[in-house]
Design a protein around this motif. Sequence first.
Motif, PDB file in Angstrom:
ATOM      1  N   CYS A   1      40.288  46.946  43.061  1.00 16.59           N
ATOM      2  CA  CYS A   1      40.489  45.579  42.595  1.00 16.59           C
ATOM      3  C   CYS A   1      40.412  44.653  43.806  1.00 16.59           C
ATOM      4  O   CYS A   1      41.105  44.854  44.789  1.00 16.59           O
ATOM      5  CB  CYS A   1      41.845  45.470  41.915  1.00 16.59           C
ATOM      6  SG  CYS A   1      42.360  43.779  41.635  1.00 16.59           S
TER       7      CYS A   1
ATOM      8  N   CYS B   1      44.038  42.529  44.076  1.00 22.68           N
ATOM      9  CA  CYS B   1      45.290  43.105  44.579  1.00 22.68           C
ATOM     10  C   CYS B   1      45.092  44.402  45.364  1.00 22.68           C
ATOM     11  O   CYS B   1      46.027  44.945  45.930  1.00 22.68           O
ATOM     12  CB  CYS B   1      46.279  43.337  43.437  1.00 22.68           C
ATOM     13  SG  CYS B   1      45.919  44.799  42.450  1.00 22.68           S
TER      14      CYS B   1
ATOM     15  N   HIS C   1      44.396  47.354  44.260  1.00 23.55           N
ATOM     16  CA  HIS C   1      44.736  48.588  43.553  1.00 23.55           C
ATOM     17  C   HIS C   1      43.478  49.410  43.263  1.00 23.55           C
ATOM     18  O   HIS C   1      42.432  48.870  42.947  1.00 23.55           O
ATOM     19  CB  HIS C   1      45.435  48.239  42.235  1.00 23.55           C
ATOM     20  CG  HIS C   1      45.675  49.424  41.345  1.00 23.55           C
ATOM     21  ND1 HIS C   1      46.754  50.268  41.516  1.00 23.55           N
ATOM     22  CD2 HIS C   1      44.956  49.928  40.305  1.00 23.55           C
ATOM     23  CE1 HIS C   1      46.694  51.223  40.612  1.00 23.55           C
ATOM     24  NE2 HIS C   1      45.624  51.041  39.866  1.00 23.55           N
TER      25      HIS C   1
ATOM     26  N   CYS D   1      41.775  45.393  36.155  1.00 17.36           N
ATOM     27  CA  CYS D   1      42.662  46.112  37.064  1.00 17.36           C
ATOM     28  C   CYS D   1      43.913  46.526  36.311  1.00 17.36           C
ATOM     29  O   CYS D   1      44.511  45.722  35.595  1.00 17.36           O
ATOM     30  CB  CYS D   1      43.020  45.224  38.249  1.00 17.36           C
ATOM     31  SG  CYS D   1      44.355  45.910  39.239  1.00 17.36           S
TER      32      CYS D   1
ATOM     33  N   CYS E   1      46.990  44.339  38.038  1.00 18.01           N
ATOM     34  CA  CYS E   1      47.127  42.877  37.953  1.00 18.01           C
ATOM     35  C   CYS E   1      46.227  42.246  36.900  1.00 18.01           C
ATOM     36  O   CYS E   1      46.166  41.029  36.782  1.00 18.01           O
ATOM     37  CB  CYS E   1      46.883  42.240  39.314  1.00 18.01           C
ATOM     38  SG  CYS E   1      45.124  42.167  39.740  1.00 18.01           S
TER      39      CYS E   1
END
Length: 818
Positions: free
Chosen positions: A525, A528, A530, A565, A568
């Motif tokens: 992502c 963020c 991730h 994601c 987020c």
Amino acid sequence: MPYFVDVILPLPLDKRFTYEVSEEEANFLKPGMRLAVPFGKSKIYTGIAANIHQTPPEVYEAKPIHQILDKVPLITSNQLKFWAWISSYYMCAEGDVLRAALPGAFLLESEGVIQLKNKEAFPNDDSLSDDEFVLLEALQRQSSLKIQEVMKVLDKKTVLPVINKLLEKDLVVLNQEIYEQYKPKKTRYIKLSGNFSKEAAMHELLDSLSRAPSQREIMLTYFSLTAKSRKPLKLKSLLKESKASPGTVKSLIDKGILEEFYQETDRVSFSGETTSKAIVFSEYQQKAFSEIEGHFKENKVCLLHGITSSGKTEIYIELLKEVLAGGKQALYLLPEIALTTQLIQRLQHYFGEKVLIYHSKYSVNERVEVYRKILEDPGSGHVIIGARSAVFLPFKNLGLVVVDEEHESSFKQYDPAPRYHARDAAVVLASFFNANLLLGSATPSLESYFNAQHHKYGLVELNRRYGDVLLPEIEIVDIKTKHKRKQMTGHFSDRLLEEIKTTLKEEEQVILFQNRRGFSPILECTTCGHSPQCPNCDVSLTYHSHNNQLRCHYCGYHIAMQQKCMACQSTEITTKGFGTEQIETELKALFPKNKIARMDQDTTRGKYAFDKIISAFENQEIDILVGTQMVTKGLDFRHVNLVGIMNADNLLNFPDFRAHERSFQLMLQVAGRAGRTKKRGKVLIQSYNPNHQIVQQVSTGDYFGMYKEQLEERYNYKYPPYYRIIRFTLRSRDFSTNNNAAEWLAKSLTNVFGDYVLGPEIPPIARIRNEYYKNILLKIPQQQSLEKTKTVTNKILSSFKSIGTFRSVRVVVNVDPI
Ligand code: ADP
Ligand code: ZN
Ligand code: ZN
């Protein structure tokens, strides 16, 4: 006085078990015969009689055997000796060796066995649960599994529901020997219809086609192709030579001028024609051959270091001929994956029915047949071609062992025990028979080359390609600069694209190598950071575009590709890194008119899938072949003029002391696929580190430079060939128990071996299938006795096993890990 027999059971037990036999049985029994014996409360196993004596066991009362299963020994005394060596050298149970050594059908027992119903058909992943998927995958590798083994594979006790589901879905069968269905491959042929076979009719025919020039053109090509040889003509060859469209051929068939028919092209079985033509060696081959024979006279193992396409196989064939002429057996070991129809046919060409093949992809029955032939007919001189487990065959008069591609790491069995190295075991095996042994490679392992440099092995160098073909020209492409200058299209530099275009224009073929499968190993992502991880293993999930899945390569866990994601909800998701699938996708967009294929674990699941891709490539039905290291394995293609290595860096950065040696071997091997005929081939290596010493050494083919440099590192950091290594891997579902156990074991070893113990350390992947992993390395200097080291280590391991709190921890011992 009662009689006893010590029995090797197919179980991971430390010792042989002693059973009672009657005097009559004792007189009949010979070591190496199979026995049915009771074990535990209610189980019956097939065991092997090891020795017959009159000393009762001390700590338990011997049970009587059930039955003797053989009239003559199935296992030779040399095999028993060999098993004992493997078990002590690789620190595993004789029972483990027994299991690896015999085709499963020799070891029937009271438990169920499951097998795949149809090896070719691998169902769509979506319809399977994770357990079902994992089990099917295991069955593809091992052909059959006992219920007990299924428990191990799935790591749970209640496996019957999973098996039942698969039975319901008609994907597996229980307790049934499957005679593997052999599906012959069919090829389309073209012939002239009978009406036109006369000379006059032929001319008439051509006249009649004067107003259909393209049809006439085809017929002229047909006549010129069939004039030279009377063999049936493949439709494919006709199309290629005449450059006609299939439609034109069809109209000729419709007019009744041509006829089409299908013929089976048998992949493995022998076609009946052998050649009596002698191989005419080049001057360099002749010299190498004589040198090898010289070393053999001195009873030495010999290493043949011959560059790619130098004609090593021809040298092997000539050596095999001599052995067979003397009525002896010969063993030709190859890495599993290099064992292709291509090579088998090449050998059958010379040895016809004397070629026997022993391969894990063959059915149990086929393997039993080969085993029996070797045991019962040792005098008629066979060449046995096999992958690593062929070292366990019942040889009686072995004359020669050839280990081709001796550097290949797949000669070492990784899991389960015995974790043996077939090359090293073959050295011991050959010594039992006083047989000659030849190791061959274009990129020898450091170990073997070291042995040769230190005169333990004879060394023969062959530095010329056969027929004075030049080695390919290797060009390094700095993709860091290419990126900066915006000269990249996807993962292709402008240089690589240019070369691909030129090669395709000249109707030659391209191989592209990328050492990762799937589309992309990491999804990230951009908001963020991730990236989706496997819940069972400490790895990120690999994106596979063909089924739009995220998949774990360690446990089979998979989910649908995420559009948002998971942390987020952002939709800004990118991929990092790339695999073969992505290259294939990019290629299809860049070269829409060309035929592109991919060869990796995902596309080669069935028994013949690998062979199919190879023969399609051989017949030039594929223009560009993208693949993982599968494309590097000893294949001899005639029309490959360009090889591209998409990214050298992820090979080089692998966290392992052998990473540099391996990268060198892989790159040089894949480079060796280019330009094996008259025309000089070309290799492009794309790298962010064009100055890396390994990349440089590959580009100049500097094996010796690589050898010297790596050897120095091995010396400095205390690794093989200067030190031997035993690796202990501890695994448990309980994180802290595993840590404690690892601490205990490391400490106990350190008490004896001091600084030569490394760890415990966390391996690159710390958790797989919810088991935590810890590694300990024991380094053994050359002057230290291996035998004593192993005795002490075994003592420490048995104290370890007696500690109750560590019961949940499994210790895997790997001697000479690679
Ligand atoms: P290597 O195993 O060293 O990579 P190969 O044995 O595959 O090389 O040889 C490369 C090619 O050269 C093969 O196509 C082989 O048939 C051909 N070749 C090698 N030696 C001879 C020979 N003495 N006579 C005819 N052809 C040969
Ligand atoms: Zn996010
Ligand atoms: Zn996983």
